[in-house]
Design an enzyme around this catalytic site. Structure first.
Site, PDB file in Angstrom:
ATOM      1  N   PRO A 142       0.758  -1.282   0.018  1.00 54.25           N
ATOM      2  CA  PRO A 142       0.253   0.014  -0.172  1.00 54.25           C
ATOM      3  C   PRO A 142       0.727   1.089  -0.028  1.00 54.25           C
ATOM      4  O   PRO A 142       1.917   1.590   0.579  1.00 54.25           O
ATOM      5  CB  PRO A 142      -0.858  -0.266   1.230  1.00 54.25           C
ATOM      6  CG  PRO A 142      -0.118  -1.278   2.042  1.00 54.25           C
ATOM      7  CD  PRO A 142       0.480  -2.112   1.123  1.00 54.25           C
ATOM      8  N   ASN A 143       0.298   2.237  -0.774  1.00 56.20           N
ATOM      9  CA  ASN A 143       0.807   3.493  -0.880  1.00 56.20           C
ATOM     10  C   ASN A 143       1.962   3.732  -1.566  1.00 56.20           C
ATOM     11  O   ASN A 143       2.559   4.883  -1.989  1.00 56.20           O
ATOM     12  CB  ASN A 143       1.080   4.286   0.512  1.00 56.20           C
ATOM     13  CG  ASN A 143      -0.293   4.413   1.137  1.00 56.20           C
ATOM     14  OD1 ASN A 143      -1.281   5.044   0.704  1.00 56.20           O
ATOM     15  ND2 ASN A 143      -0.700   3.822   2.374  1.00 56.20           N
ATOM     16  N   ARG A 171       4.939  12.203  -1.932  1.00 47.92           N
ATOM     17  CA  ARG A 171       4.865  12.628  -0.580  1.00 47.92           C
ATOM     18  C   ARG A 171       6.225  12.301   0.348  1.00 47.92           C
ATOM     19  O   ARG A 171       6.670  11.274  -0.295  1.00 47.92           O
ATOM     20  CB  ARG A 171       3.731  12.033   0.121  1.00 47.92           C
ATOM     21  CG  ARG A 171       2.193  12.208  -0.478  1.00 47.92           C
ATOM     22  CD  ARG A 171       1.617  13.294   0.416  1.00 47.92           C
ATOM     23  NE  ARG A 171       0.165  13.463  -0.151  1.00 47.92           N
ATOM     24  CZ  ARG A 171      -0.440  14.000  -1.289  1.00 47.92           C
ATOM     25  NH1 ARG A 171       0.459  14.382  -2.145  1.00 47.92           N
ATOM     26  NH2 ARG A 171      -1.676  13.922  -1.542  1.00 47.92           N
ATOM     27  N   TYR A 184      11.376   8.846   1.330  1.00 49.79           N
ATOM     28  CA  TYR A 184      11.054   7.900   0.225  1.00 49.79           C
ATOM     29  C   TYR A 184      12.007   8.615  -1.190  1.00 49.79           C
ATOM     30  O   TYR A 184      11.907   7.635  -2.259  1.00 49.79           O
ATOM     31  CB  TYR A 184       9.673   7.395   0.111  1.00 49.79           C
ATOM     32  CG  TYR A 184       9.164   6.840   1.250  1.00 49.79           C
ATOM     33  CD1 TYR A 184       9.683   5.572   1.683  1.00 49.79           C
ATOM     34  CD2 TYR A 184       8.297   7.426   1.919  1.00 49.79           C
ATOM     35  CE1 TYR A 184       9.120   5.096   2.774  1.00 49.79           C
ATOM     36  CE2 TYR A 184       7.828   6.890   2.988  1.00 49.79           C
ATOM     37  CZ  TYR A 184       8.126   5.556   3.537  1.00 49.79           C
ATOM     38  OH  TYR A 184       7.670   5.018   4.496  1.00 49.79           O
ATOM     39  N   ASN A 187       8.047  -5.789  -1.254  1.00 49.19           N
ATOM     40  CA  ASN A 187       8.021  -4.734  -0.354  1.00 49.19           C
ATOM     41  C   ASN A 187       6.494  -4.495   0.246  1.00 49.19           C
ATOM     42  O   ASN A 187       5.760  -3.964  -0.397  1.00 49.19           O
ATOM     43  CB  ASN A 187       8.375  -3.224  -1.038  1.00 49.19           C
ATOM     44  CG  ASN A 187       8.387  -2.093   0.080  1.00 49.19           C
ATOM     45  OD1 ASN A 187       8.085  -2.395   1.212  1.00 49.19           O
ATOM     46  ND2 ASN A 187       8.926  -1.260  -0.306  1.00 49.19           N
ATOM     47  N   ALA A 193       3.165  -1.071   4.699  1.00 52.00           N
ATOM     48  CA  ALA A 193       2.875  -1.047   5.876  1.00 52.00           C
ATOM     49  C   ALA A 193       2.397  -2.410   6.503  1.00 52.00           C
ATOM     50  O   ALA A 193       2.333  -2.731   7.543  1.00 52.00           O
ATOM     51  CB  ALA A 193       1.489  -0.152   6.185  1.00 52.00           C
ATOM     52  N   GLU A 202      13.011  -9.597   0.805  1.00 49.80           N
ATOM     53  CA  GLU A 202      12.186  -8.353   1.458  1.00 49.80           C
ATOM     54  C   GLU A 202      12.994  -7.222   0.961  1.00 49.80           C
ATOM     55  O   GLU A 202      14.264  -7.311   1.236  1.00 49.80           O
ATOM     56  CB  GLU A 202      11.669  -8.794   2.695  1.00 49.80           C
ATOM     57  CG  GLU A 202      11.074  -7.498   3.552  1.00 49.80           C
ATOM     58  CD  GLU A 202      11.171  -7.572   4.975  1.00 49.80           C
ATOM     59  OE1 GLU A 202      11.883  -8.340   5.765  1.00 49.80           O
ATOM     60  OE2 GLU A 202      10.069  -7.267   5.702  1.00 49.80           O
ATOM     61  N   HIS A 244      12.858  -2.861   1.575  1.00 46.66           N
ATOM     62  CA  HIS A 244      12.435  -1.536   2.071  1.00 46.66           C
ATOM     63  C   HIS A 244      13.183  -0.475   1.771  1.00 46.66           C
ATOM     64  O   HIS A 244      14.320  -0.584   1.674  1.00 46.66           O
ATOM     65  CB  HIS A 244      12.334  -1.642   3.940  1.00 46.66           C
ATOM     66  CG  HIS A 244      11.332  -2.680   4.110  1.00 46.66           C
ATOM     67  ND1 HIS A 244      10.045  -2.605   4.152  1.00 46.66           N
ATOM     68  CD2 HIS A 244      11.639  -3.820   4.725  1.00 46.66           C
ATOM     69  CE1 HIS A 244       9.572  -3.623   4.475  1.00 46.66           C
ATOM     70  NE2 HIS A 244      10.381  -4.392   5.045  1.00 46.66           N
ATOM     71  N   ARG A 290      13.732   3.680  12.192  1.00 49.58           N
ATOM     72  CA  ARG A 290      12.644   4.620  12.398  1.00 49.58           C
ATOM     73  C   ARG A 290      11.879   3.956  13.755  1.00 49.58           C
ATOM     74  O   ARG A 290      12.476   3.428  14.448  1.00 49.58           O
ATOM     75  CB  ARG A 290      11.731   4.251  10.964  1.00 49.58           C
ATOM     76  CG  ARG A 290      12.589   4.940   9.873  1.00 49.58           C
ATOM     77  CD  ARG A 290      11.468   4.848   8.701  1.00 49.58           C
ATOM     78  NE  ARG A 290      10.559   5.493   8.708  1.00 49.58           N
ATOM     79  CZ  ARG A 290       9.619   5.358   7.561  1.00 49.58           C
ATOM     80  NH1 ARG A 290       9.613   4.684   6.598  1.00 49.58           N
ATOM     81  NH2 ARG A 290       8.514   6.197   7.839  1.00 49.58           N
TER      82      ARG A 290
END
Ligand code: CA2
Length: 145
Positions: free
Chosen positions: A10-11, A18, A23, A74, A77, A98, A100, A107
């Site tokens: 998602p996103n 944004r 990112y 990836n 969330a 995986e 990121h 974080r």
């Protein structure tokens, strides 16, 4: 021909629009171009998908089991919540990496736990979009290419 699937959660379609401090400025279209070019150079076939829906990600992983040799994921969330994605990866039983974009470990505490990461043989984090290429290369090395 070797075929891999890139699964984005998602996103991630909002890349470049944004939070550029976290990112970066490159867009999702830039990411697709970068991955496609890399896979073309490696002589492999790639299927790239993105969804904002957990079930659609599970469906894609199940489909990958039928026609792909490995997965780069990836989960965004859903990394930190989804036992369903972990179970789908286990069921697909393909080698998986995986990735990121950000360094999740530096974080918030809630980003330190990854359910899909419990299945993946490697996690790449904090390398920005280039991390996808690192992840693909690790997957290809595992597959024996
Ligand atoms: O660092 C990563 O790649 C993440 O998987 C990105 C997820 C986050 O929830 C994970 O903890 C770490 C967020 C993806 C949302 O991406 C956006 C990109 C640009 C603008 C807004 C969201």
């Amino acid at each position: 021909m070797t075929r891999i699937m890139i699964v984005n959660g998602p996103n991630l379609n909002m890349l470049g629009r944004r939070e550029p401090d976290i990112y970066g400025h490159q867009t999702y279209a830039d990411l697709i171009k970068m991955i496609s070019r890399h896979c073309q150079e490696k002589g492999i076939d790639v299927k790239i998908m993105q969804s904002n829906h957990e079930g659609a990600l599970v469906d894609a992983i199940q489909q990958a089991a039928d026609y792909c040799d490995g997965i780069v994921i990836n989960p965004a969330a859903y990394t930190h919540t989804s036992v369903a994605i972990l179970d789908a990866l286990k069921a697909a039983a393909l080698p998986a990496v995986e990735v990121h974009i950000s360094d999740v470990d530096s974080r918030e505490e809630f980003r330190h736990l990854s359910y899909p990461g419990m299945y993946c043989f490697k996690t790449v984090k904090g390398e920005g979009l280039a991390g996808y290429l690192t992840a693909i290369d690790a997957l290809l090395a595992k597959i024996g290419l």
